[in-house]
Motif scaffolding. Structure first.
Motif, PDB file in Angstrom:
ATOM      1  N   TYR A 128     -16.829 -32.410 -65.095  1.00  0.00           N
ATOM      2  CA  TYR A 128     -16.277 -31.059 -65.142  1.00  0.00           C
ATOM      3  C   TYR A 128     -15.771 -30.596 -63.783  1.00  0.00           C
ATOM      4  O   TYR A 128     -14.869 -29.752 -63.693  1.00  0.00           O
ATOM      5  N   PHE A 129     -16.339 -31.133 -62.697  1.00  0.00           N
ATOM      6  CA  PHE A 129     -15.962 -30.670 -61.368  1.00  0.00           C
ATOM      7  C   PHE A 129     -14.617 -31.231 -60.913  1.00  0.00           C
ATOM      8  O   PHE A 129     -14.125 -30.871 -59.842  1.00  0.00           O
ATOM      9  N   ASP A 130     -14.009 -32.108 -61.725  1.00  0.00           N
ATOM     10  CA  ASP A 130     -12.667 -32.598 -61.435  1.00  0.00           C
ATOM     11  C   ASP A 130     -11.595 -31.749 -62.103  1.00  0.00           C
ATOM     12  O   ASP A 130     -10.400 -31.973 -61.887  1.00  0.00           O
ATOM     13  N   LEU A 131     -12.001 -30.786 -62.919  1.00  0.00           N
ATOM     14  CA  LEU A 131     -11.041 -29.923 -63.596  1.00  0.00           C
ATOM     15  C   LEU A 131     -10.317 -29.028 -62.599  1.00  0.00           C
ATOM     16  O   LEU A 131     -10.898 -28.554 -61.633  1.00  0.00           O
ATOM     17  N   GLU A 132      -9.043 -28.798 -62.842  1.00  0.00           N
ATOM     18  CA  GLU A 132      -8.281 -27.870 -62.009  1.00  0.00           C
ATOM     19  C   GLU A 132      -8.352 -26.453 -62.551  1.00  0.00           C
ATOM     20  O   GLU A 132      -8.078 -25.490 -61.829  1.00  0.00           O
ATOM     21  N   SER A 133      -8.701 -26.324 -63.816  1.00  0.00           N
ATOM     22  CA  SER A 133      -8.832 -25.009 -64.435  1.00  0.00           C
ATOM     23  C   SER A 133     -10.310 -24.691 -64.627  1.00  0.00           C
ATOM     24  O   SER A 133     -11.178 -25.544 -64.437  1.00  0.00           O
ATOM     25  N   GLU A 134     -10.595 -23.456 -64.991  1.00  0.00           N
ATOM     26  CA  GLU A 134     -11.974 -23.056 -65.200  1.00  0.00           C
ATOM     27  C   GLU A 134     -12.551 -23.693 -66.455  1.00  0.00           C
ATOM     28  O   GLU A 134     -11.847 -23.945 -67.435  1.00  0.00           O
ATOM     29  N   LEU A 135     -13.821 -23.953 -66.410  1.00  0.00           N
ATOM     30  CA  LEU A 135     -14.518 -24.505 -67.564  1.00  0.00           C
ATOM     31  C   LEU A 135     -14.575 -23.434 -68.656  1.00  0.00           C
ATOM     32  O   LEU A 135     -14.948 -22.291 -68.387  1.00  0.00           O
ATOM     33  N   PRO A 136     -14.194 -23.778 -69.894  1.00  0.00           N
ATOM     34  CA  PRO A 136     -14.205 -22.785 -70.970  1.00  0.00           C
ATOM     35  C   PRO A 136     -15.583 -22.169 -71.171  1.00  0.00           C
ATOM     36  O   PRO A 136     -16.609 -22.844 -71.061  1.00  0.00           O
ATOM     37  N   GLU A 137     -15.602 -20.879 -71.480  1.00  0.00           N
ATOM     38  CA  GLU A 137     -16.846 -20.141 -71.674  1.00  0.00           C
ATOM     39  C   GLU A 137     -17.732 -20.788 -72.721  1.00  0.00           C
ATOM     40  O   GLU A 137     -18.961 -20.857 -72.549  1.00  0.00           O
ATOM     41  N   LYS A 138     -17.164 -21.276 -73.806  1.00  0.00           N
ATOM     42  CA  LYS A 138     -17.975 -21.868 -74.872  1.00  0.00           C
ATOM     43  C   LYS A 138     -18.718 -23.101 -74.375  1.00  0.00           C
ATOM     44  O   LYS A 138     -19.859 -23.350 -74.770  1.00  0.00           O
ATOM     45  N   ILE A 139     -18.076 -23.873 -73.511  1.00  0.00           N
ATOM     46  CA  ILE A 139     -18.742 -25.063 -72.967  1.00  0.00           C
ATOM     47  C   ILE A 139     -19.861 -24.644 -72.022  1.00  0.00           C
ATOM     48  O   ILE A 139     -20.957 -25.227 -72.032  1.00  0.00           O
ATOM     49  N   ILE A 140     -19.599 -23.636 -71.183  1.00  0.00           N
ATOM     50  CA  ILE A 140     -20.650 -23.127 -70.299  1.00  0.00           C
ATOM     51  C   ILE A 140     -21.859 -22.697 -71.118  1.00  0.00           C
ATOM     52  O   ILE A 140     -23.007 -23.036 -70.802  1.00  0.00           O
ATOM     53  N   SER A 141     -21.612 -21.964 -72.184  1.00  0.00           N
ATOM     54  CA  SER A 141     -22.698 -21.477 -73.037  1.00  0.00           C
ATOM     55  C   SER A 141     -23.492 -22.627 -73.647  1.00  0.00           C
ATOM     56  O   SER A 141     -24.728 -22.615 -73.654  1.00  0.00           O
ATOM     57  N   VAL A 142     -22.777 -23.642 -74.134  1.00  0.00           N
ATOM     58  CA  VAL A 142     -23.438 -24.788 -74.758  1.00  0.00           C
ATOM     59  C   VAL A 142     -24.275 -25.560 -73.738  1.00  0.00           C
ATOM     60  O   VAL A 142     -25.423 -25.936 -74.012  1.00  0.00           O
ATOM     61  N   LYS A 143     -23.718 -25.783 -72.554  1.00  0.00           N
ATOM     62  CA  LYS A 143     -24.436 -26.579 -71.549  1.00  0.00           C
ATOM     63  C   LYS A 143     -25.661 -25.839 -71.009  1.00  0.00           C
ATOM     64  O   LYS A 143     -26.699 -26.444 -70.753  1.00  0.00           O
ATOM     65  N   ILE A 144     -25.564 -24.521 -70.845  1.00  0.00           N
ATOM     66  CA  ILE A 144     -26.725 -23.767 -70.369  1.00  0.00           C
ATOM     67  C   ILE A 144     -27.816 -23.748 -71.431  1.00  0.00           C
ATOM     68  O   ILE A 144     -29.004 -23.904 -71.127  1.00  0.00           O
ATOM     69  N   GLU A 145     -27.419 -23.596 -72.694  1.00  0.00           N
ATOM     70  CA  GLU A 145     -28.428 -23.639 -73.753  1.00  0.00           C
ATOM     71  C   GLU A 145     -29.062 -25.023 -73.819  1.00  0.00           C
ATOM     72  O   GLU A 145     -30.274 -25.151 -74.053  1.00  0.00           O
ATOM     73  N   GLU A 146     -28.275 -26.064 -73.598  1.00  0.00           N
ATOM     74  CA  GLU A 146     -28.824 -27.417 -73.571  1.00  0.00           C
ATOM     75  C   GLU A 146     -29.840 -27.561 -72.444  1.00  0.00           C
ATOM     76  O   GLU A 146     -30.912 -28.155 -72.624  1.00  0.00           O
ATOM     77  N   ALA A 147     -29.533 -27.003 -71.283  1.00  0.00           N
ATOM     78  CA  ALA A 147     -30.453 -27.079 -70.147  1.00  0.00           C
ATOM     79  C   ALA A 147     -31.772 -26.386 -70.459  1.00  0.00           C
ATOM     80  O   ALA A 147     -32.858 -26.917 -70.179  1.00  0.00           O
ATOM     81  N   ILE A 148     -31.703 -25.200 -71.041  1.00  0.00           N
ATOM     82  CA  ILE A 148     -32.928 -24.461 -71.381  1.00  0.00           C
ATOM     83  C   ILE A 148     -33.733 -25.241 -72.425  1.00  0.00           C
ATOM     84  O   ILE A 148     -34.971 -25.322 -72.351  1.00  0.00           O
ATOM     85  N   THR A 149     -33.043 -25.817 -73.400  1.00  0.00           N
ATOM     86  CA  THR A 149     -33.714 -26.581 -74.454  1.00  0.00           C
ATOM     87  C   THR A 149     -34.425 -27.802 -73.874  1.00  0.00           C
ATOM     88  O   THR A 149     -35.560 -28.125 -74.255  1.00  0.00           O
ATOM     89  N   ILE A 150     -33.773 -28.483 -72.923  1.00  0.00           N
ATOM     90  CA  ILE A 150     -34.387 -29.654 -72.288  1.00  0.00           C
ATOM     91  C   ILE A 150     -35.628 -29.243 -71.503  1.00  0.00           C
ATOM     92  O   ILE A 150     -36.678 -29.885 -71.591  1.00  0.00           O
ATOM     93  N   LEU A 151     -35.526 -28.163 -70.743  1.00  0.00           N
ATOM     94  CA  LEU A 151     -36.690 -27.694 -69.988  1.00  0.00           C
ATOM     95  C   LEU A 151     -37.836 -27.319 -70.919  1.00  0.00           C
ATOM     96  O   LEU A 151     -39.007 -27.589 -70.627  1.00  0.00           O
ATOM     97  N   SER A 152     -37.509 -26.704 -72.036  1.00  0.00           N
ATOM     98  CA  SER A 152     -38.545 -26.340 -73.013  1.00  0.00           C
ATOM     99  C   SER A 152     -39.235 -27.573 -73.577  1.00  0.00           C
ATOM    100  O   SER A 152     -40.440 -27.561 -73.853  1.00  0.00           O
ATOM    101  N   ALA A 153     -38.467 -28.659 -73.731  1.00  0.00           N
ATOM    102  CA  ALA A 153     -39.033 -29.900 -74.265  1.00  0.00           C
ATOM    103  C   ALA A 153     -39.902 -30.610 -73.235  1.00  0.00           C
ATOM    104  O   ALA A 153     -40.888 -31.258 -73.595  1.00  0.00           O
ATOM    105  N   LEU A 154     -39.547 -30.483 -71.949  1.00  0.00           N
ATOM    106  CA  LEU A 154     -40.260 -31.212 -70.899  1.00  0.00           C
ATOM    107  C   LEU A 154     -41.413 -30.429 -70.276  1.00  0.00           C
ATOM    108  O   LEU A 154     -42.331 -31.018 -69.719  1.00  0.00           O
ATOM    109  N   ASP A 155     -41.347 -29.106 -70.355  1.00  0.00           N
ATOM    110  CA  ASP A 155     -42.305 -28.269 -69.639  1.00  0.00           C
ATOM    111  C   ASP A 155     -42.915 -27.237 -70.588  1.00  0.00           C
ATOM    112  O   ASP A 155     -42.279 -26.245 -70.936  1.00  0.00           O
ATOM    113  N   PRO A 156     -44.161 -27.435 -71.018  1.00  0.00           N
ATOM    114  CA  PRO A 156     -44.782 -26.507 -71.971  1.00  0.00           C
ATOM    115  C   PRO A 156     -45.016 -25.109 -71.403  1.00  0.00           C
ATOM    116  O   PRO A 156     -45.280 -24.177 -72.155  1.00  0.00           O
TER     117      PRO A 156
END
Length: 272
Positions: A128-156
């Protein structure tokens, strides 16, 4: 010193430091989730310090005072992926995924061992850091939710931190300052961190310490540096950043003015 952040999306960014080192003192407004790609980062807090290198993953709870010292290493610049968890994202996530609170959390930096979920997640962000344009909001939302979900799975215990939406209140000034005097912030920032306006902070400080914040802070930082030089055998160049000074010359001048001799003499005495 110098640093830059590529693809500065408000919530997902790549931090890159190409020069000798970069120092910053922070109290992050939002929880941040980070992975070191290359280089090295030392984190100094009131009661402990950490050293992170390539492949290390950590969560920084918000509003925790920290000195960050970032260095290139092994011929590579300091690079890290950082994701900020804004309250509105967290509230939305936990409205659909009720938090599971456990024991009271100490709000220290959380570190995570390598795991396939973490490796695949951060690998997916790098292109994503090679993009010349901004990352679409929907992708940002999906990736942040993925991050929270992963942390929830790894850290009780992660919900104790991420799902805590309580507001900062006026806290004990003496306790806070005794633990955080080595952080080189302005008085307005110290006031906000203790839940006070600048005027109230100065008034409460004078009442608690019978001194101005500026004079008290310099004295405490110099005494800490003196202890590290004389009792721990460290060098001036190793302590000035960690004790709240911006450069070595200012530290040496202030040290000699306060103690009557230069900081280098302490190192010589420690070696004898």
């Amino acid at each position: 010193m110098g640093g830059k952040e590529q693809n500065r999306y408000a919530e997902i960014l790549l931090s890159c430091i190409e020069e000798k080192y970069f120092k910053d003192e922070i109290a992050l407004e939002h929880h941040s989730f980070a992975r070191i790609i290359s280089g090295e980062m030392k984190v100094v807090q009131a009661d402990r310090s950490y050293l992170f290198g390539p492949g290390d993953t950590m969560l920084f709870p918000c509003n925790q005072l920290s000195t960050l010292i970032k260095n290139p290493k092994n011929g590579l610049p300091y690079k890290a992926i950082v994701i900020f968890f804004r309250p509105e994202r967290l509230k939305d996530f936990y409205s659909r995924n009720p938090p599971q609170f456990t024991q009271v959390d100490n709000y220290q930096i959380k570190t995570y061992k390598k795991h396939p979920l973490l490796e695949s997640f951060f690998a997916s962000l790098i292109p994503y850091f090679d993009l010349e344009s901004e990352l679409p909001e929907k992708i940002i939302s999906v990736k942040i939710e993925e991050a929270i979900t992963i942390l929830s799975a790894l850290d009780p215990n992660i919900d104790n931190v991420l799902a805590d939406f309580s507001q900062a209140e006026k806290i004990n000034l003496v306790d806070f300052m005794e633990r955080n005097y080595m952080f080189n912030m302005n008085m307005e920032r110290f006031g906000r961190m203790t839940g006070r306006s600048l005027t109230t902070f100065k008034r409460d400080f004078k009442k608690a310490f019978n001194n101005t914040p500026q004079k008290w802070l310099i004295q405490k930082r110099l005494e800490l540096a003196h202890h590290q030089l004389s009792n721990e055998g460290r060098k001036p160049i190793e302590v000035y950043l960690e004790t709240g000074f911006e450069n070595l010359s200012h530290f040496s001048f202030a040290f000699k003015k306060y103690f009557g001799y230069p900081p280098t003499s302490q190192k010589k005495e420690a070696d004898q």
